[in-house]
Design an enzyme around this catalytic site. Structure first.
Site, PDB file in Angstrom:
ATOM      1  N   GLY A  17     -79.122 -13.611  99.596  1.00 46.99           N
ATOM      2  CA  GLY A  17     -78.445 -13.074 100.948  1.00 46.99           C
ATOM      3  C   GLY A  17     -76.962 -12.698 101.154  1.00 46.99           C
ATOM      4  N   ILE A  18     -76.299 -12.990 102.335  1.00 46.91           N
ATOM      5  CA  ILE A  18     -75.135 -12.717 102.607  1.00 46.91           C
ATOM      6  C   ILE A  18     -74.164 -13.715 101.454  1.00 46.91           C
ATOM      7  CG2 ILE A  18     -73.412 -13.062 104.275  1.00 46.91           C
ATOM      8  CD1 ILE A  18     -75.416 -12.035 106.152  1.00 46.91           C
ATOM      9  N   GLY A  19     -74.719 -14.826 101.761  1.00 50.84           N
ATOM     10  CA  GLY A  19     -73.736 -16.019 100.730  1.00 50.84           C
ATOM     11  C   GLY A  19     -73.574 -15.412  99.195  1.00 50.84           C
ATOM     12  N   SER A 138     -73.713 -15.115 114.867  1.00 52.74           N
ATOM     13  CA  SER A 138     -74.949 -14.376 115.176  1.00 52.74           C
ATOM     14  C   SER A 138     -74.946 -13.590 116.520  1.00 52.74           C
ATOM     15  CB  SER A 138     -76.132 -15.088 115.216  1.00 52.74           C
ATOM     16  OG  SER A 138     -77.335 -14.458 115.463  1.00 52.74           O
ATOM     17  N   TYR A 151     -81.884 -21.604 118.296  1.00 54.46           N
ATOM     18  CA  TYR A 151     -81.047 -20.795 117.277  1.00 54.46           C
ATOM     19  C   TYR A 151     -79.643 -20.218 117.870  1.00 54.46           C
ATOM     20  CZ  TYR A 151     -79.473 -17.392 113.812  1.00 54.46           C
ATOM     21  OH  TYR A 151     -78.771 -16.655 112.855  1.00 54.46           O
TER      22      TYR A 151
END
Length: 252
Positions: A17-19, A138, A151
């Site tokens: 993903g983003i990482g 987020s 979350y």
């Protein structure tokens, strides 16, 4: 393409993903990158994909012993850090208050908040003056979405820690900023769907909440992380950078 030449970065949650996309971009810009993840198979695959400038260290950010081992490895390599991207995190959907369990609460806060706090704390002795710390926030922290209370609360906490740390760490020459991605087509997001067959429709439904009517590619989020990590943002600290297709700004 050398914005990060001779820089050393640590990216947590970098297996996918983003990482992973950010690790790819950092390496393309000349950085050496330490990457962590909990799942060894995925982490090893990411390291092979990234090549010799990637150093993989299996680590769970919610485990303080793992964090000590991670930073001990960086110190043993005689490396210091110029960039920390505290990206590891996660959550579980469909957990309204009346069905919330202490186990889900502890697990989500343990990874997203405790893990981030102590990742940053334990990185401090290795961070060079002029360094950049980027936290993953987020858009959920700005919304009251049913079933995402825990979350959302963890990400609101991250935003506030970012503000406070920007003040605390400025005398050390460190900048702290929070990146806020919108819907991004990653394995993690698809994993929130009720089942794999519904993953595409789930991502499309989230994408429809943005003015651009699409989900981000992880590489687009990585571009923004690069900006916050590099000297291009040298006078920016304590900020939130929304990379959300206009979701929060246009449809608050």
């Amino acid at each position: 393409m050398s914005q990060l030449a001779d820089k050393t970065a640590l990216i947590t949650g970098a297996s996918t993903g983003i990482g992973l996309a950010t690790a790819q971009r950092f390496i393309a810009e000349g950085a050496r990158v330490y990457l962590t993840g909990r799942r060894k198979r995925l982490l090893d695959a990411a390291a092979r994909e990234l090549g010799e400038r990637a150093i993989a260290v299996q680590s769970d950010v919610s485990d303080l012993a793992d964090l000590d081992r991670l930073f001990g490895r960086i110190a043993a390599d005689e490396n210091r850090l110029d960039i920390l991207f505290a990206n590891a995190g996660g959550g579980e959907a469909d957990r309204p208050l009346d069905t919330l369990s202490p186990e889900v609460f502890d697990r989500t806060f343990g990874i997203n908040v405790r893990g981030t706090v102590f990742t940053v704390q334990k990185a401090l002795p290795l961070l060079n003056a002029g360094g950049s710390i980027v936290l993953t926030g987020s858009s959920s922290a700005r919304r009251g979405t049913a079933g995402f209370g825990v979350y959302s609360a963890t990400k609101a906490a991250i935003r506030q820690f970012g503000r406070v740390w920007a003040a605390e760490l400025a005398p050390r020459g460190l900048r702290v900023n929070t990146l806020v991605p919108g819907p991004t087509d990653t394995p993690g997001l698809r994993g929130l769907a009720a089942n794999p067959a519904q993953a595409g429709a789930f991502v499309d439904a989230l994408a429809s909440s943005t003015p651009l009517r699409r989900a981000a590619d992880p590489a687009e989020i990585a571009n923004a992380v690069l900006f916050l990590a590099s000297d291009q943002s040298s006078f920016i600290t304590g900020s939130e950078l929304f990379v959300d297709g206009g979701e929060v700004q246009v449809y608050p």
